[in-house]
Design a protein around this motif. Structure first.
Motif, PDB file in Angstrom:
ATOM      1  N   ALA A 143       0.835  -1.218   0.000  1.00  5.92           N
ATOM      2  CA  ALA A 143       0.000   0.000   0.000  1.00  5.92           C
ATOM      3  C   ALA A 143       0.865   1.262   0.000  1.00  5.92           C
ATOM      4  O   ALA A 143       0.571   2.229  -0.714  1.00  5.92           O
ATOM      5  N   GLY A 144       1.951   1.250   0.778  1.00  6.56           N
ATOM      6  CA  GLY A 144       2.826   2.425   0.847  1.00  6.56           C
ATOM      7  C   GLY A 144       3.447   2.730  -0.506  1.00  6.56           C
ATOM      8  O   GLY A 144       3.509   3.892  -0.939  1.00  6.56           O
ATOM      9  N   TYR A 145       3.873   1.687  -1.181  1.00  8.97           N
ATOM     10  CA  TYR A 145       4.484   1.841  -2.514  1.00  8.97           C
ATOM     11  C   TYR A 145       3.457   2.393  -3.502  1.00  8.97           C
ATOM     12  O   TYR A 145       3.693   3.382  -4.206  1.00  8.97           O
ATOM     13  N   ARG A 146       2.292   1.759  -3.509  1.00  7.34           N
ATOM     14  CA  ARG A 146       1.269   2.133  -4.491  1.00  7.34           C
ATOM     15  C   ARG A 146       0.758   3.569  -4.255  1.00  7.34           C
ATOM     16  O   ARG A 146       0.426   4.288  -5.202  1.00  7.34           O
ATOM     17  N   ALA A 147       0.688   3.955  -2.986  1.00  5.99           N
ATOM     18  CA  ALA A 147       0.196   5.309  -2.659  1.00  5.99           C
ATOM     19  C   ALA A 147       1.072   6.362  -3.324  1.00  5.99           C
ATOM     20  O   ALA A 147       0.584   7.372  -3.847  1.00  5.99           O
ATOM     21  N   VAL A 148       2.375   6.114  -3.317  1.00  7.50           N
ATOM     22  CA  VAL A 148       3.300   7.084  -3.930  1.00  7.50           C
ATOM     23  C   VAL A 148       3.079   7.136  -5.444  1.00  7.50           C
ATOM     24  O   VAL A 148       3.077   8.214  -6.049  1.00  7.50           O
ATOM     25  N   LEU A 149       2.874   5.965  -6.040  1.00  9.29           N
ATOM     26  CA  LEU A 149       2.632   5.958  -7.496  1.00  9.29           C
ATOM     27  C   LEU A 149       1.368   6.749  -7.824  1.00  9.29           C
ATOM     28  O   LEU A 149       1.341   7.521  -8.785  1.00  9.29           O
ATOM     29  N   HIS A 150       0.317   6.579  -7.025  1.00  7.57           N
ATOM     30  CA  HIS A 150      -0.919   7.341  -7.251  1.00  7.57           C
ATOM     31  C   HIS A 150      -0.645   8.846  -7.143  1.00  7.57           C
ATOM     32  O   HIS A 150      -1.125   9.635  -7.944  1.00  7.57           O
ATOM     33  N   SER A 151       0.125   9.215  -6.127  1.00  2.48           N
ATOM     34  CA  SER A 151       0.365  10.651  -5.916  1.00  2.48           C
ATOM     35  C   SER A 151       1.177  11.224  -7.071  1.00  2.48           C
ATOM     36  O   SER A 151       0.906  12.321  -7.558  1.00  2.48           O
ATOM     37  N   ALA A 152       2.163  10.431  -7.547  1.00  2.22           N
ATOM     38  CA  ALA A 152       3.008  10.903  -8.654  1.00  2.22           C
ATOM     39  C   ALA A 152       2.159  11.080  -9.917  1.00  2.22           C
ATOM     40  O   ALA A 152       2.376  12.001 -10.716  1.00  2.22           O
TER      41      ALA A 152
END
Ligand code: NAD
Length: 452
Positions: A143-152
């Motif tokens: 989830a932490g990894y994916r959250a950053v991709l969403h924000s980017a």
């Protein structure tokens, strides 16, 4: 002993409880593994992959009759149709999965009435010998990894610093609130994408971990003598503390391009850390990803599973990010559940819910017709009677004593391979203190000795 993997029924849930590699290890330990047809497709695993690993493909009716059911979302964690599953379960059956026991205690009550022994994987105690069964850490990593991709993806700017002939593009500033497993993974991911990363947590111990991944730990002049409970989790803070905290978070959010919030208190509403007023002071185009959305959110304006744009700030409230990276999420979940299943097999080859065992005590929530977890029982207003150990032994037919040794050897190989491939990254994303790693190593050595 038949253990069946059910196809997940929760909308958009793409994970599966076991992968083909897990099937082989479990069959070697004496389990007979049944897979509901199509269960792996969401994670890009075909029925043929499971057959090749030795599993038997069956339909749902046959699967739900097995001795043990394996699910990613069982009962209360499947708010769409978990109740239907419970009706298909039978007394004496063991069900292993995430079941949101503290968020949906009523579902545990139903399982108890049905006579089902429910293992809530979220409640596996966070002790070093159970680290390999810790699904919360596994899913938080994804989830932490994916959250950053969403924000980017949402941010109208790039993450890295770029000095070009057309001018200098400044690096994005990413601020992470809550530096637990998800927060540290988000910090490491944002760092790799080139952002300037800072992180804050109410637990002061996080400083070292944040700094070890090259991010800045935000110093906040707020006294909290009692930030952490004995399990390493944050404690609920007073409203006075949270008011002051919100003021400081507002200042920090106003300077950031991206805010990722991960602050959670197990079994409780998430603390409100970013007020609507704070959002209004953020830069136009900035992004908030609120990983606490499922329990109310850390941002006042978050709407679970929605993307809202308020004051030119985009706010995302995803509640099932692990399902967006289903293959790796299932790999981690499958390894966790496999370790748990192997832990149930004793030296005589019996599958045993040992009620004296600390791991089982922590995560077995319904058993022998009653809710047996004190916190859940008190939420439901029921009393716990003493459970009988003798009912809990089942025999697995073909248990080979070599299996635990083989699994430990495999895990060592996996670890060696991971270290060879990416030792620096492994350091970056390591969420535990070195003491915990040492404890784990010592435990694994002890396990090895016990198994010989
Ligand atoms: P979590 O998901 O429950 O919470 C996420 C983070 O939010 C935590 O770090 C918490 O301190 C923080 N938080 C809560 N309220 C806050 C507030 N008001 N302001 C700022 N931050 C707030 O936690 P988690 O990530 O699942 O685990 C927390 C910690 O437990 C880990 O970082 C680790 O140290 C420990 N842990 C230990 C083991 C083990 O020993 N086996 C396994 C996993 C985690």
């Amino acid at each position: 002993m038949k253990a069946a993997v059910l196809k997940e029924r929760f909308p958009d849930e793409r994970r599966v409880a076991l992968l083909p590699d897990n099937v082989k290890k479990l069959q070697a330990a004496g389990y007979e593994i049944l897979i509901e047809r199509g269960a792996g497709l969401g994670s890009s695993i075909t029925d043929e992959d499971y057959s090749a690993a030795g599993a038997q493909l069956i339909d749902r009716a046959e699967a739900t009759a097995a001795d043990i059911l394996l699910q990613v979302r069982s009962a209360g964690a499947n708010t769409a149709n978990g109740d239907d599953d419970v009706q298909l379960m039978h007394a004496g059956q063991i069900v292993i999965g995430m079941c949101d026991p503290l968020g949906n205690a009523a579902a545990i009550g139903m399982l108890a009435e049905q006579g089902v022994s429910q293992v809530a994987l979220e409640m596996v105690p966070r002790i070093s010998r159970a680290q390999s069964m810790d699904v919360l850490s596994s899913m938080a990593t994804i989830a932490g990894y994916r959250a950053v991709l969403h924000s980017a993806f949402e941010l109208p700017r790039m993450f890295p610093l770029n000095m070009t002939a057309a001018g200098t593009l400044k690096a994005a500033k990413v601020f992470i609130i809550g530096a637990g497993v998800a927060g540290l993974q988000a910090a490491a991911t944002a760092k790799r994408l080139g952002a300037v990363v800072s992180a804050y947590d109410v637990r002061p111990d996080c400083r070292e971990q944040v700094e070890s991944i090259g991010a800045r730990f935000v110093e906040v002049q707020l006294e909290s003598d009692d930030a952490e409970d004995e399990g390493g989790y944050a404690k609920q803070q007073s409203e006075e503390f949270l008011v002051k905290q919100r003021e400081l978070m507002a200042e920090l959010a106003a300077e950031s391009d991206v805010v990722i919030t991960t602050a959670a208190i197990p079994g409780r509403q998430s603390p409100l850390l970013i007020s609507a007023d704070a959002v209004a002071t953020m830069k136009p185009g900035s992004v908030i990803v609120d990983l606490a959305a499922e329990r109310g959110g850390n941002c006042e304006l978050t709407q679970a599973d929605e993307t809202v744009v308020v004051h030119n700030v985009t706010i995302l409230g995803p509640t099932n990010l692990p399902s967006e990276i289903p293959n790796h999420a299932s790999q981690m979940f499958g390894n966790n559940i496999t370790k748990f299943l192997l832990h149930l097999v004793n030296d005589e080859g019996e599958v045993r819910l040992d009620l004296e065992d600390e791991i089982i005590q922590g995560c077995l929530v319904s058993h022998a017709g009653q809710v047996i977890n004190e916190r859940i029982a008190s939420m439901l207003g029921v009393e716990i009677e003493e459970a009988k150990q003798s009912e809990d032994v089942m025999d697995t037919d073909n248990y080979s004593e070599d299996v635990d040794d083989e699994l430990d050897a495999d895990l060592e190989l996996d670890d060696d391979a991971a270290a060879d491939i990416d030792s620096e990254d492994a350091m970056d994303t390591d969420n535990y203190s070195e003491d915990v790693d040492d404890d784990l190593d010592a435990d694994l050595e002890l396990d090895d000795e016990e198994n010989q």
